[in-house]
Design a protein around this motif. Structure first.
Motif, PDB file in Angstrom:
ATOM      1  N   VAL A   2       0.848  -1.184   0.000  1.00 11.27           N
ATOM      2  CA  VAL A   2       0.000   0.000   0.000  1.00 11.27           C
ATOM      3  C   VAL A   2       0.886   1.237   0.000  1.00 11.27           C
ATOM      4  O   VAL A   2       1.818   1.349   0.801  1.00 11.27           O
ATOM      5  CB  VAL A   2      -0.913   0.023   1.231  1.00 11.27           C
ATOM      6  N   GLN A   3       0.581   2.144  -0.889  1.00 12.30           N
ATOM      7  CA  GLN A   3       1.278   3.430  -0.890  1.00 12.30           C
ATOM      8  C   GLN A   3       0.335   4.510  -0.392  1.00 12.30           C
ATOM      9  O   GLN A   3      -0.831   4.571  -0.800  1.00 12.30           O
ATOM     10  CB  GLN A   3       1.770   3.759  -2.300  1.00 12.30           C
ATOM     11  N   LEU A   4       0.850   5.334   0.474  1.00  8.27           N
ATOM     12  CA  LEU A   4       0.092   6.443   1.050  1.00  8.27           C
ATOM     13  C   LEU A   4       0.772   7.746   0.648  1.00  8.27           C
ATOM     14  O   LEU A   4       1.992   7.881   0.791  1.00  8.27           O
ATOM     15  CB  LEU A   4       0.052   6.330   2.574  1.00  8.27           C
ATOM     16  N   GLY A  35      -4.106   6.304  10.843  1.00  9.42           N
ATOM     17  CA  GLY A  35      -3.711   7.247  11.883  1.00  9.42           C
ATOM     18  C   GLY A  35      -2.892   8.377  11.295  1.00  9.42           C
ATOM     19  O   GLY A  35      -2.251   8.221  10.252  1.00  9.42           O
ATOM     20  N   TRP A  36      -2.942   9.507  11.946  1.00 10.83           N
ATOM     21  CA  TRP A  36      -2.062  10.640  11.630  1.00 10.83           C
ATOM     22  C   TRP A  36      -1.105  10.817  12.803  1.00 10.83           C
ATOM     23  O   TRP A  36      -1.522  10.784  13.976  1.00 10.83           O
ATOM     24  CB  TRP A  36      -2.857  11.921  11.439  1.00 10.83           C
ATOM     25  N   TYR A  90       3.893  15.910   9.140  1.00  9.72           N
ATOM     26  CA  TYR A  90       2.735  15.071   9.433  1.00  9.72           C
ATOM     27  C   TYR A  90       2.778  13.832   8.551  1.00  9.72           C
ATOM     28  O   TYR A  90       3.001  13.928   7.331  1.00  9.72           O
ATOM     29  CB  TYR A  90       1.446  15.850   9.201  1.00  9.72           C
ATOM     30  N   TYR A  91       2.510  12.690   9.173  1.00  5.34           N
ATOM     31  CA  TYR A  91       2.520  11.414   8.474  1.00  5.34           C
ATOM     32  C   TYR A  91       1.172  10.722   8.631  1.00  5.34           C
ATOM     33  O   TYR A  91       0.587  10.741   9.717  1.00  5.34           O
ATOM     34  CB  TYR A  91       3.587  10.482   9.053  1.00  5.34           C
ATOM     35  N   TRP A 110       3.231   3.569   5.862  1.00  4.23           N
ATOM     36  CA  TRP A 110       3.440   4.978   6.196  1.00  4.23           C
ATOM     37  C   TRP A 110       3.634   5.792   4.928  1.00  4.23           C
ATOM     38  O   TRP A 110       4.245   5.336   3.956  1.00  4.23           O
ATOM     39  CB  TRP A 110       4.675   5.130   7.077  1.00  4.23           C
ATOM     40  N   GLY A 111       3.115   7.013   4.970  1.00  2.00           N
ATOM     41  CA  GLY A 111       3.396   7.945   3.899  1.00  2.00           C
ATOM     42  C   GLY A 111       4.752   8.588   4.095  1.00  2.00           C
ATOM     43  O   GLY A 111       5.441   8.353   5.093  1.00  2.00           O
ATOM     44  N   GLN A 112       5.105   9.428   3.143  1.00  2.00           N
ATOM     45  CA  GLN A 112       6.430  10.049   3.171  1.00  2.00           C
ATOM     46  C   GLN A 112       6.472  11.276   4.069  1.00  2.00           C
ATOM     47  O   GLN A 112       7.546  11.771   4.395  1.00  2.00           O
ATOM     48  CB  GLN A 112       6.864  10.436   1.750  1.00  2.00           C
ATOM     49  N   GLY A 113       5.331  11.754   4.461  1.00  2.00           N
ATOM     50  CA  GLY A 113       5.249  12.911   5.346  1.00  2.00           C
ATOM     51  C   GLY A 113       5.083  14.208   4.581  1.00  2.00           C
ATOM     52  O   GLY A 113       5.486  14.325   3.412  1.00  2.00           O
TER      53      GLY A 113
END
Length: 120
Positions: A2-4, A35-36, A90-91, A110-113
């Motif tokens: 999964v990519q965020l 979650g953030w 923020y992630y 996790w996303g890259q932020g």
């Protein structure tokens, strides 16, 4: 896998608002707890908000709202009345069929932020 991808960050004055988006590469994003989290310079990563189990950090409760649009595979973090202490990267994070948690280790993806900067 999964990519965020987070978007919507930037520079805002104290008292202003921003809406962060977390877009997922899967069409079943509704099955994920999201979650953030945020990390300010020199500080540890901290929980901000979660959805599936919906919860907020005390420092943002009443000012931030987490929501999701399952049709768009996106989770949002609406932030109001921002103050300089909200400045951080923020992630967004996700876990499949997770119950949601304040713990970062409960999330697999996790996303890259994205940077949020609040000026005084």
């Amino acid at each position: 896998q999964v990519q965020l991808v987070e978007s919507g960050g930037g520079l805002v004055q104290a008292g202003g608002s921003l809406r962060l988006s977390c877009a997922a590469s899967v069409r079943t994003f509704s099955s994920y707890a999201v979650g953030w989290f945020r990390q300010a310079p020199g500080k540890e990563r901290e929980f901000v908000a979660a959805i599936s189990w919906t919860g907020y950090a005390v420092s943002v409760e009443g000012r931030f709202t987490i929501s999701r649009d399952n049709a768009k595979n996106t989770v949002y973090l609406q932030m109001y009345n921002l103050n300089p202490e909200d400045t951080a990267v923020y992630y967004c994070a996700a876990s499949y069929r997770g119950g949601g948690s304040r713990r970062g280790d409960a999330y697999n993806y996790w996303g890259q932020g994205i940077q949020v900067t609040v000026s005084s």
